[in-house]
Enzyme design. Sequence first.
Site, PDB file in Angstrom:
ATOM      1  N   TYR A  57      98.800 -36.095  37.520  1.00 22.26           N
ATOM      2  CA  TYR A  57      99.618 -36.175  35.924  1.00 22.26           C
ATOM      3  C   TYR A  57     100.897 -36.119  35.833  1.00 22.26           C
ATOM      4  CZ  TYR A  57     100.546 -36.130  30.936  1.00 22.26           C
ATOM      5  OH  TYR A  57     100.833 -36.527  29.761  1.00 22.26           O
ATOM      6  N   HIS A  87     109.474 -43.638  23.924  1.00 17.10           N
ATOM      7  CA  HIS A  87     109.507 -42.513  23.160  1.00 17.10           C
ATOM      8  C   HIS A  87     110.189 -42.486  22.314  1.00 17.10           C
ATOM      9  CE1 HIS A  87     105.567 -41.958  25.469  1.00 17.10           C
ATOM     10  NE2 HIS A  87     105.171 -40.904  24.704  1.00 17.10           N
ATOM     11  N   ASN A 200     108.889 -33.193  26.434  1.00 16.64           N
ATOM     12  CA  ASN A 200     107.718 -32.162  26.295  1.00 16.64           C
ATOM     13  C   ASN A 200     108.228 -30.974  25.771  1.00 16.64           C
ATOM     14  OD1 ASN A 200     105.043 -31.636  26.066  1.00 16.64           O
ATOM     15  ND2 ASN A 200     104.667 -33.131  27.894  1.00 16.64           N
ATOM     16  N   TYR A 287     111.310  -7.544 -14.004  1.00 19.32           N
ATOM     17  CA  TYR A 287     111.458  -7.792 -12.919  1.00 19.32           C
ATOM     18  C   TYR A 287     112.509  -8.134 -12.116  1.00 19.32           C
ATOM     19  CZ  TYR A 287     106.094  -5.824 -13.899  1.00 19.32           C
ATOM     20  OH  TYR A 287     105.191  -5.398 -14.431  1.00 19.32           O
ATOM     21  N   ARG A 290     114.777  -5.523 -11.752  1.00 17.15           N
ATOM     22  CA  ARG A 290     114.164  -3.564 -10.797  1.00 17.15           C
ATOM     23  C   ARG A 290     113.015  -4.199 -10.169  1.00 17.15           C
ATOM     24  NH1 ARG A 290     108.641  -2.045 -14.663  1.00 17.15           N
ATOM     25  NH2 ARG A 290     109.182  -2.573 -15.296  1.00 17.15           N
ATOM     26  N   PHE A 335     102.995 -26.702  24.884  1.00 19.99           N
ATOM     27  CA  PHE A 335     103.907 -27.626  24.218  1.00 19.99           C
ATOM     28  C   PHE A 335     103.482 -27.935  22.497  1.00 19.99           C
ATOM     29  CE2 PHE A 335     100.519 -30.272  26.555  1.00 19.99           C
ATOM     30  CZ  PHE A 335      99.547 -30.984  25.225  1.00 19.99           C
ATOM     31  N   GLU A 421      95.830 -36.607  21.763  1.00 14.69           N
ATOM     32  CA  GLU A 421      96.212 -35.774  20.512  1.00 14.69           C
ATOM     33  C   GLU A 421      95.453 -35.486  19.719  1.00 14.69           C
ATOM     34  OE1 GLU A 421     100.286 -36.952  21.154  1.00 14.69           O
ATOM     35  OE2 GLU A 421      99.974 -36.856  23.248  1.00 14.69           O
TER      36      GLU A 421
END
Length: 514
Positions: A57, A87, A200, A287, A290, A335, A421
Amino acid sequence: MTTQQTVTIGDHPLTIDEVVAVARHHAPVLISEAAWERVRSARSVIDALAEDTVAHYGVSTGFGALATTHIPHEKRTRLQRSLVRSHAAGMGEQVEAEVVRALMLLRIQTLATGRTGIREETLRLYLALLQHEITPVVHEYGSLGCSGDLSPLSHCALTLMGEGSVRVAGGEETPAADALAAAGLAPVELHEKEGLALINGTDGMLGMLCLAIHDLRSLLATADIAVAMSVEGLLGTDDVFAADLQALRPHPGQALSAANMRAVLSDSPIRDSHRDPEACTRVQDAYSLRCAPQVHGGARDTVEHAATVAGHELGSAIDNPVITTDGRVESNGNFHGAPVAYVLDFLAIVAADVASMSERRTDRFLDVKRSNGLPPFLADDPGTDSGLMIAQYTAAGMVSEMKRLAAPSSADSIPSSAMQEDHVSMGWGAARKLRRSVDALSRVVAVELHTAARGIALRAPLRPAPATAAVIDVLGRTEPGPDRVTAPDLAAAHLAVVDGSVRAAAESVTGPLC
């Protein structure tokens, strides 16, 4: 660290301060010789696999849902080039230069671990981009925070190929090929595995996390100063900030914030004017006064939790596949941006809540029923003058947006890559909205500081604490008087917040604040 110190990659994980020094202040960077040896060794593993008849891969296959497609040897440089080009699909506004520089630095750090198989010449060119201040143009949209920040990193990888657009020192946008040539650099042709190695990682979201942690640490100390000034100007009490009371609930951040507030309020004639319980009939402050150490303390502890997560990530080698210490090439899921995305979202909640409390103190100054004797809206001639009425509107508008930005990105997931994915972190989106939220927090705190300074001036002839007086001196025009254009005054206060002047002024009296 100073901006002149060189940041060395390879001997230890980068620190948050080192990331900020390179990203924001352009500190020089070098890679240790030990790291270069790891890079060369890892590349030899990939070169050997490139000749293997078995598919691997990222070396001899396609990517994502196309991982089962075998790529013959003669198409593999095209494979890597096509990966980066396809990409690089970002859209929208350009991302800030400091974010891109942080992203680049963190990718270089991972490449230098010897776990990615990058070639030495490719990494040397990437390092040279930082040194020559060549900053790739990266766009707002394109990352889902899983398989890393794919599109942003791809736009950076394009530059290594001599493609795409960059900004050079001074900010001018120019073609990458021209910028490389002007710097005496030559583009590279990517070999097996290099395209994946370059894109990646979680570097974009992690870079923004580091910048946010750095900024929030400073902002929270400044917010403590603002609280002290508001307590002073509203004739509140610092008794509730006592160390023994805070110790009853021993959260570390709470103790630090309370200590800051005590230090700023020390020796305040305004505070001393109403210490007599017979003269002051109010039993407890609201508040927003304080409980400020509890809120700011919780924020501080959350920031430090985020810093722990960032530290783990800064010590990581994120790529897929990776080269193990014994020379195996293995797929993994490191990743996935979930750990980073969660704390990015958490910090947006923190920023919104601190800002919400700050705005409530600002509003209290302007309400004649709650300001303990101050004129309506701190106006010179109420009715004719509106005073700081609309400054509170500005703060309220930002707080409202921050509450929307506090909605978590990491709770969402849209499957991608043909369901390969099928769960993503949306960490990049979490980081982008956090940057907007941190910016808004600095502005909301600036409005409170400006308002408190005017309220304190209206307590004359009573004088403020020495630390308060020092802060007021750096805020710009804060004195009461007939209405004037408010925006420049708020801008001056904001600049004093973000450039550290407010904190430095207080510390000139108190010594270092936490």
